[in-house]
Design a protein around this motif. Sequence first.
Motif, PDB file in Angstrom:
ATOM      1  N   LEU A 137       0.695  -1.181  -0.039  1.00  0.00           N
ATOM      2  CA  LEU A 137      -0.214  -0.069  -0.162  1.00  0.00           C
ATOM      3  C   LEU A 137       0.843   1.160  -0.005  1.00  0.00           C
ATOM      4  N   ASP A 138       2.032   1.163   0.746  1.00  0.00           N
ATOM      5  CA  ASP A 138       2.960   2.349   0.536  1.00  0.00           C
ATOM      6  C   ASP A 138       3.505   2.427  -0.599  1.00  0.00           C
ATOM      7  N   ARG A 139       3.609   1.474  -1.450  1.00  0.00           N
ATOM      8  CA  ARG A 139       4.254   1.360  -2.739  1.00  0.00           C
ATOM      9  C   ARG A 139       3.373   2.176  -3.669  1.00  0.00           C
ATOM     10  N   LEU A 140       2.109   1.893  -3.592  1.00  0.00           N
ATOM     11  CA  LEU A 140       1.069   2.292  -4.399  1.00  0.00           C
ATOM     12  C   LEU A 140       0.405   3.779  -3.989  1.00  0.00           C
ATOM     13  N   GLY A 141       0.959   4.225  -2.760  1.00  0.00           N
ATOM     14  CA  GLY A 141       0.549   5.524  -2.547  1.00  0.00           C
ATOM     15  C   GLY A 141      -0.811   5.434  -1.612  1.00  0.00           C
ATOM     16  N   MET A 142      -0.876   4.216  -1.003  1.00  0.00           N
ATOM     17  CA  MET A 142      -2.221   4.204  -0.209  1.00  0.00           C
ATOM     18  C   MET A 142      -1.873   3.888   1.250  1.00  0.00           C
ATOM     19  N   GLY A 143      -0.740   4.185   1.483  1.00  0.00           N
ATOM     20  CA  GLY A 143      -0.273   4.085   3.003  1.00  0.00           C
ATOM     21  C   GLY A 143      -1.066   4.412   3.981  1.00  0.00           C
ATOM     22  N   GLU A 144      -1.500   5.674   3.772  1.00  0.00           N
ATOM     23  CA  GLU A 144      -2.297   6.568   4.832  1.00  0.00           C
ATOM     24  C   GLU A 144      -3.781   6.245   4.787  1.00  0.00           C
ATOM     25  N   ARG A 145      -4.227   5.564   3.632  1.00  0.00           N
ATOM     26  CA  ARG A 145      -5.524   5.038   3.566  1.00  0.00           C
ATOM     27  C   ARG A 145      -5.710   3.473   4.008  1.00  0.00           C
ATOM     28  N   ALA A 146      -4.882   3.034   4.518  1.00  0.00           N
ATOM     29  CA  ALA A 146      -4.818   1.364   4.761  1.00  0.00           C
ATOM     30  C   ALA A 146      -6.151   1.188   5.824  1.00  0.00           C
ATOM     31  N   ALA A 147      -6.374   2.011   6.543  1.00  0.00           N
ATOM     32  CA  ALA A 147      -7.384   1.538   7.591  1.00  0.00           C
ATOM     33  C   ALA A 147      -8.832   2.045   7.201  1.00  0.00           C
ATOM     34  N   HIS A 148      -8.649   2.641   5.894  1.00  0.00           N
ATOM     35  CA  HIS A 148     -10.414   2.870   5.442  1.00  0.00           C
ATOM     36  C   HIS A 148     -10.942   1.892   4.624  1.00  0.00           C
ATOM     37  N   ARG A 149     -12.335   1.656   4.771  1.00  0.00           N
ATOM     38  CA  ARG A 149     -12.816   0.810   4.090  1.00  0.00           C
ATOM     39  C   ARG A 149     -13.199   1.440   2.738  1.00  0.00           C
ATOM     40  N   PRO A 150     -13.630   0.477   1.559  1.00  0.00           N
ATOM     41  CA  PRO A 150     -13.821   0.872   0.148  1.00  0.00           C
ATOM     42  C   PRO A 150     -14.798   1.731   0.143  1.00  0.00           C
TER      43      PRO A 150
END
Length: 505
Positions: A137-150
């Motif tokens: 997720l960090d690699r794809l720029g989503m590290g800060e959104r890891a705890a969010h639901r779809p």
Amino acid sequence: MHAPTPRSAAPLIDIRDVTKIYRTGAAEVRALDGVSLTIRRGEFVAIMGQSGSGKSTLMNILGCLDRPTDGVYAVAGTDVASLTADELATLRRDTFGFVFQRYNLLSTMTAAENVELPAIYAGATRNERTERAKALLDRLGMGERAAHRPSELSGGQQQRVSIARALMNGADVILADEPTGALDTQSGAEVLKVLKDLNAEGHTVILITHDPAVADYADRTIQISDGRIVSDTSALAAASVAASDEGPTRRNTLAIQAEITEAVKMAFRSLRTNIFRTALTLLGVVIGVAAVVVMLAIGDGSKANIMSSMQSMGTNLLVVRPGAPGVRSSGDIATLVASDAEAILDVANVAAAIPSRSTSATLRYGNVDYRTQAEGTWPSLTSVRDWNVAEGGFFTEADINGYAPVIVLGQTVVDALFPDGSNPVGKYVLVGNIPFEVVGVMEAKGAAAFGRDQDDVAFVPLTTGFMRLFGQQFADSITVKVTDSDRVDETEEAIHTLLLARHKT
């Protein structure tokens, strides 16, 4: 990173003369018709075609989601047709990562949990899964959104999570089916750049699309129409490399404890997410279980009540009544007499036999009247019908022989005539206008199988009843108690034959 693989090496994907036919009754549809295709490691291939051209069918076969009707499909030199279902599932899990147009993320899970999901089935430990999901997720720029639901993510963000999930097990091949179809132009371009970067790192990317602008991101474009490849163009490419990302350590099976733990966690997560639905489901389960329990209890209670009623009537009994089969009686039938019971006693397997006759009569004690059934019988009634005396005693053979005016009351009659609860034994009641001495009170029997109150009765000696109450010298019935219930049919036939012989009818 792995060493470069020469272009002359065996292809990663090799399809030869593959045909896929769907049959519906007599109709036959050729989704693929003699398709041959080779894809090497590290290629970025776009498969283009309009709706119904066969491109989705080809993707399903490439991803081992479906098998061809005919032809050969090999992955890294392994013929897919030779694999068992479990081996095919393992190949699909470890080789291919899928990216779908509609993302297919589980709404009850966070982005990180969605990414971890494939590794659960690969047998990775919890720490391995967590660390790898975070890294992807960090690699794809989503590290800060890891705890969010779809539901808390944009379309482009959801597709990035979908790509991270495809990479979770270190897939060599990424199969992307219209990955930008549900995205706006900017989000679509970002997703395609991610796929391009992954290809540059060594992943083989197969992109299914109908959009030429999307296909331009690929190094090779394959056009498919009516189930056939009509063109296959590719730009000059350098020697390909294998993907450096091998994914977490794979295990053939999960430990039992870990498997149970994951299943329980997922179950509770789903229950927690849909509280109202969970409550309704639990309520339905509780009502269903309660209904089953109540029905079983009612059934068992009814069975016990019926058995108790049958036992209260006496066990191993035959009841002989006058008349002929199929003939409705129109009054008293003067055929059975007390001597018939004495003759029946000599039949094999007969333990006891008692004649009886009853009539409706009004009993009076003091100023209380009560109408009940007065039944004349023999002293052996208590043993034949398994019915004991609660107070006093039953009349005797001497009472039979002496035509004694004695009476034994049922509990219902006692309650009606002696509401004060006094002991009736030794007291006199009038039956009609004839005084009878109460010599006993029967134990309470309760209702019979069809609801008749068995305690609503008064017993008198049969001879006394013949002379003083009934005005007739024949019986209504003879109750026979057999010794062996297994021989009851044989005994019944013997009694029938005996009575026919005695009465000549």
